[in-house]
Design a protein around this motif. Sequence first.
Motif, PDB file in Angstrom:
ATOM      1  N   HIS A   1      21.164 123.036  35.155  1.00 31.87           N
ATOM      2  CA  HIS A   1      21.245 122.461  36.504  1.00 31.87           C
ATOM      3  C   HIS A   1      19.883 121.950  36.992  1.00 31.87           C
ATOM      4  O   HIS A   1      19.518 122.146  38.150  1.00 31.87           O
ATOM      5  N   SER A   2      19.155 121.274  36.110  1.00 31.94           N
ATOM      6  CA  SER A   2      17.881 120.675  36.536  1.00 31.94           C
ATOM      7  C   SER A   2      18.129 119.453  37.411  1.00 31.94           C
ATOM      8  O   SER A   2      19.033 118.658  37.161  1.00 31.94           O
ATOM      9  N   TYR A   3      17.299 119.333  38.448  1.00 37.73           N
ATOM     10  CA  TYR A   3      17.297 118.154  39.315  1.00 37.73           C
ATOM     11  C   TYR A   3      16.158 117.258  38.839  1.00 37.73           C
ATOM     12  O   TYR A   3      14.979 117.634  38.920  1.00 37.73           O
ATOM     13  N   PHE A   4      16.487 116.049  38.380  1.00 33.72           N
ATOM     14  CA  PHE A   4      15.473 115.139  37.849  1.00 33.72           C
ATOM     15  C   PHE A   4      15.028 114.138  38.905  1.00 33.72           C
ATOM     16  O   PHE A   4      15.824 113.645  39.701  1.00 33.72           O
ATOM     17  N   ASN A   5      13.734 113.846  38.877  1.00 32.56           N
ATOM     18  CA  ASN A   5      13.157 112.789  39.708  1.00 32.56           C
ATOM     19  C   ASN A   5      12.063 112.130  38.888  1.00 32.56           C
ATOM     20  O   ASN A   5      10.966 112.691  38.726  1.00 32.56           O
ATOM     21  N   LEU A   6      12.367 110.948  38.350  1.00 32.03           N
ATOM     22  CA  LEU A   6      11.458 110.300  37.409  1.00 32.03           C
ATOM     23  C   LEU A   6      10.279 109.617  38.086  1.00 32.03           C
ATOM     24  O   LEU A   6       9.384 109.106  37.391  1.00 32.03           O
TER      25      LEU A   6
END
Length: 345
Positions: A175-180
Motif C-alpha cells: 500500500h505504498s503511496y507514490f509521488n514521482l
Amino acid sequence: MNIETQDIMSKWKLYTLLNDNGMKVSFLNFGGIITDISVPNRNNQLENVVLGYKNYDDYEENTKFFGAIIGRVAGRIQDSSFTILDQTYSMEANEGGHHLHGGNGGFHQVIWQASPFQTDETIGVKLTHRSLDGEGGYPGTIEVAVTYTLTNNNELILDYSGTSDKTTVLTMTNHSYFNLNGNLTDTIHNHHVTIESDEFVELDAELIPTGKKINVANTPFDFRTGRKLVDGIHSTTTQNRVANHGYDHYFILNQTQQQHISVKEETSGRVMTIKTNQPGVVMYTSNTLDEGLNLAEGQSKPYLGVCFETQASPVSLHHDGFPSVFLKANELYEKQTVFSFGVEG
C-alpha cells in the motif's frame, strides 16, 4: 550493493537496500512498511517518491496504511463476512459495517521475521509470518512470505507466497503511496498514467463493489493510451464522485506481455512501470487522505500520492465472474509485482 540495518524504537528494525546506482529502498520489519524509495530524476538527483511519516512511532497506528503489506485480504469485504463450503465466517467491521485491509490486526500490524540475502545481481530481505487459524476471523493457519528484492536495473521486486492448512481467502498487496515529483514538491494531479485495462468495477456509495463491470471506453477511467489523474479528480461522473472525487477503483488488467501500468511525471522526468501477474489493480488517488499528518517531507493533504494495489478482488466473495481470492488447502499462493524506475528526457 549493500544492506544496512538500524534498530528503531528498541522494537523494530529498519532495513535499507542500496544498489550500485544509488537507488535506496527502506522498510520496517513491522508491517513490512516501505518508508522510503529514493530514485534519481532526469538531473540524477535522488529524491524520495513514496509517502512516509517523519516519526517512526506514527506507524504504530498507520490508519492510512502507508507503505504496508496488506492481508490477509486487500480491499473491502462486504458486510464483514463470507462463506466457504457452506460455512460463514465473520470478521471485524473496521470501516462502517465492512472489513477493510485485513482489519486492525492485519498484516500491516505484525512484526515479520526478516532474513536478508545478497547475490551477484540483487540484494533483498525475505519477510515471513505465521497467522493462526481464526485470527481476524479468517479460517486456516497460514504461512506467508513477502520478499523485497532490489536490482541494479532500479527494479524493486515484490514476491508474495503463502499456504494454508484449510481452504481460506488470501490476496496480499503493498500500500505504498507514490509521488514521482520527489520529496512531495507537488500533488499527483499531473501524473500521466497508462493502465492496460478495458474494464473497471463499479462502486456503491460505501465504496463496496456492486458486482458490475464497466467498460472504460469514453470515460475518465480509460487509461489505455494514457491520461493525467487530474481528469478523474475534476470529473463530475458518478463513479469519480462516489470515490470522493478521484479514483479508488479495481481495474481488471488485460492479460498481455506488456508493462501493465506506467506512470510519468514531466517535471522530474521520472517514469515508473509496474508489471504483475496479479489479475487487477486498485488505483487510489488519496482522495480522503487527512490533512496535517506529519510526513517526512511536509504535511499531508489529499492527492499527495497514488497507490497501485495489485491484487485479486474481494468482490469475488459475493459476486461471480471476478478474480478469485479463494485459496484451497495446501495450494501455493504465488504472486509477483515489479516496480521499475527510470527517467525520460
